[in-house]
Scaffold this motif. Structure first.
Motif, PDB file in Angstrom:
ATOM      1  N   GLY A  63      91.803  43.550  45.058  1.00 34.78           N
ATOM      2  CA  GLY A  63      91.021  42.450  45.601  1.00 34.78           C
ATOM      3  C   GLY A  63      89.539  42.751  45.697  1.00 34.78           C
ATOM      4  O   GLY A  63      89.063  43.796  45.252  1.00 34.78           O
ATOM      5  N   ARG A  64      88.838  41.803  46.282  1.00 35.16           N
ATOM      6  CA  ARG A  64      87.403  41.949  46.543  1.00 35.16           C
ATOM      7  C   ARG A  64      87.129  41.367  47.921  1.00 35.16           C
ATOM      8  O   ARG A  64      87.763  40.401  48.328  1.00 35.16           O
ATOM      9  N   GLY A  65      86.181  41.957  48.616  1.00 33.52           N
ATOM     10  CA  GLY A  65      85.852  41.445  49.932  1.00 33.52           C
ATOM     11  C   GLY A  65      84.635  42.127  50.507  1.00 33.52           C
ATOM     12  O   GLY A  65      83.820  42.706  49.774  1.00 33.52           O
ATOM     13  N   GLU A  66      84.538  42.063  51.831  1.00 33.50           N
ATOM     14  CA  GLU A  66      83.425  42.674  52.552  1.00 33.50           C
ATOM     15  C   GLU A  66      83.965  43.373  53.796  1.00 33.50           C
ATOM     16  O   GLU A  66      84.943  42.924  54.393  1.00 33.50           O
ATOM     17  N   MET A  67      83.291  44.438  54.176  1.00 32.06           N
ATOM     18  CA  MET A  67      83.607  45.178  55.408  1.00 32.06           C
ATOM     19  C   MET A  67      82.331  45.262  56.232  1.00 32.06           C
ATOM     20  O   MET A  67      81.285  45.699  55.730  1.00 32.06           O
ATOM     21  N   TRP A  68      82.435  44.819  57.491  1.00 33.06           N
ATOM     22  CA  TRP A  68      81.335  44.945  58.445  1.00 33.06           C
ATOM     23  C   TRP A  68      81.666  46.103  59.369  1.00 33.06           C
ATOM     24  O   TRP A  68      82.794  46.230  59.848  1.00 33.06           O
ATOM     25  N   ARG A  69      80.675  46.972  59.593  1.00 33.08           N
ATOM     26  CA  ARG A  69      80.812  48.079  60.553  1.00 33.08           C
ATOM     27  C   ARG A  69      79.564  48.129  61.414  1.00 33.08           C
ATOM     28  O   ARG A  69      78.458  47.932  60.917  1.00 33.08           O
ATOM     29  N   GLU A  70      79.774  48.437  62.712  1.00 31.83           N
ATOM     30  CA  GLU A  70      78.659  48.547  63.656  1.00 31.83           C
ATOM     31  C   GLU A  70      78.936  49.710  64.592  1.00 31.83           C
ATOM     32  O   GLU A  70      80.037  49.873  65.104  1.00 31.83           O
ATOM     33  N   GLN A  71      77.915  50.523  64.773  1.00 29.58           N
ATOM     34  CA  GLN A  71      78.026  51.669  65.678  1.00 29.58           C
ATOM     35  C   GLN A  71      76.647  51.965  66.252  1.00 29.58           C
ATOM     36  O   GLN A  71      75.674  52.126  65.501  1.00 29.58           O
ATOM     37  N   ASN A  72      76.567  52.021  67.584  1.00 31.99           N
ATOM     38  CA  ASN A  72      75.313  52.367  68.273  1.00 31.99           C
ATOM     39  C   ASN A  72      74.133  51.528  67.802  1.00 31.99           C
ATOM     40  O   ASN A  72      73.040  52.047  67.568  1.00 31.99           O
ATOM     41  N   HIS A  74      73.597  50.123  64.965  1.00 32.06           N
ATOM     42  CA  HIS A  74      73.414  50.086  63.505  1.00 32.06           C
ATOM     43  C   HIS A  74      74.566  49.301  62.902  1.00 32.06           C
ATOM     44  O   HIS A  74      75.730  49.642  63.102  1.00 32.06           O
ATOM     45  N   SER A  75      74.227  48.250  62.147  1.00 34.17           N
ATOM     46  CA  SER A  75      75.230  47.370  61.561  1.00 34.17           C
ATOM     47  C   SER A  75      75.028  47.294  60.054  1.00 34.17           C
ATOM     48  O   SER A  75      73.887  47.284  59.574  1.00 34.17           O
ATOM     49  N   THR A  76      76.141  47.236  59.314  1.00 34.31           N
ATOM     50  CA  THR A  76      76.060  47.104  57.865  1.00 34.31           C
ATOM     51  C   THR A  76      77.247  46.314  57.351  1.00 34.31           C
ATOM     52  O   THR A  76      78.325  46.331  57.951  1.00 34.31           O
ATOM     53  N   ILE A  77      77.033  45.601  56.253  1.00 34.19           N
ATOM     54  CA  ILE A  77      78.099  44.916  55.532  1.00 34.19           C
ATOM     55  C   ILE A  77      78.096  45.468  54.118  1.00 34.19           C
ATOM     56  O   ILE A  77      77.042  45.513  53.465  1.00 34.19           O
ATOM     57  N   LEU A  90      85.080  57.214  64.924  1.00 32.47           N
ATOM     58  CA  LEU A  90      85.447  56.834  66.279  1.00 32.47           C
ATOM     59  C   LEU A  90      84.300  56.042  66.924  1.00 32.47           C
ATOM     60  O   LEU A  90      83.140  56.422  66.807  1.00 32.47           O
ATOM     61  N   GLY A  91      84.625  54.930  67.569  1.00 28.23           N
ATOM     62  CA  GLY A  91      83.621  54.113  68.240  1.00 28.23           C
ATOM     63  C   GLY A  91      83.008  53.038  67.376  1.00 28.23           C
ATOM     64  O   GLY A  91      82.180  52.260  67.859  1.00 28.23           O
ATOM     65  N   THR A  92      83.402  52.961  66.113  1.00 31.42           N
ATOM     66  CA  THR A  92      82.858  51.953  65.212  1.00 31.42           C
ATOM     67  C   THR A  92      83.583  50.630  65.403  1.00 31.42           C
ATOM     68  O   THR A  92      84.808  50.582  65.443  1.00 31.42           O
ATOM     69  N   ARG A  93      82.833  49.562  65.540  1.00 28.66           N
ATOM     70  CA  ARG A  93      83.417  48.216  65.512  1.00 28.66           C
ATOM     71  C   ARG A  93      83.461  47.807  64.049  1.00 28.66           C
ATOM     72  O   ARG A  93      82.487  48.023  63.317  1.00 28.66           O
ATOM     73  N   PHE A  94      84.577  47.197  63.610  1.00 27.03           N
ATOM     74  CA  PHE A  94      84.669  46.816  62.205  1.00 27.03           C
ATOM     75  C   PHE A  94      85.510  45.570  62.016  1.00 27.03           C
ATOM     76  O   PHE A  94      86.340  45.213  62.839  1.00 27.03           O
TER      77      PHE A  94
END
Length: 132
Positions: A63-72, A74-77, A90-94
């Motif tokens: 497949g294809r998609g996107e992953m969002w991660r945020e820690q302290n 700092h956010s990235t897609i 550990l501690g990453t929101r995703f």
């Protein structure tokens, strides 16, 4: 102490549903970690979560998609597709979503092994989830 070695195949049906709403096919585990196959249906968006005690490495296989991660703060897609490998410390929101006509699938290693459903905490994410 000697640990017995095992061999398995990808189960044809999901073993369970993850707290983020994705389908999970459990694979194998050892004392220090476990492996599972995660799948999100075409056009679906997971719930955003963070883990209490585990960290993970995911390798996308379909497949294809996107992953969002945020820690302290700092956010990235990132775009995800077969061959992409990423970490969830550990501690990453995703949160992740499938953006193609095919299911988005990844094989993930959890360290230490997944302790149970109360491991994941639902949090606010980047997108509105479509899974229940």
């Amino acid at each position: 102490m000697v640990t017995r070695f095992d061999t398995t195949h990808l189960p044809s049906a999901p073993s369970t549903v993850a707290p983020d709403g994705s389908s999970v096919r459990l694979l194998l585990r050892l004392k220090a970690g476990g492996m599972a196959h995660f799948e999100l249906a075409p056009g679906q968006t997971s719930k955003a979560v963070t883990h209490r005690t585990v960290e993970e490495i995911w390798y996308f296989v379909a497949g294809r998609g996107e992953m969002w991660r945020e820690q302290n703060g700092h956010s990235t897609i990132v775009d995800v597709y077969p061959g992409v490998c990423l970490t969830i410390p550990l501690g990453t929101r995703f949160q992740f979503r499938s953006c193609s006509a095919d299911a988005l699938a990844a094989v993930g290693v959890t360290m230490p092994p997944w302790p149970g459903d109360d491991e994941a905490v639902v949090v606010n994410g980047e997108w509105q989830p479509t899974v229940r």
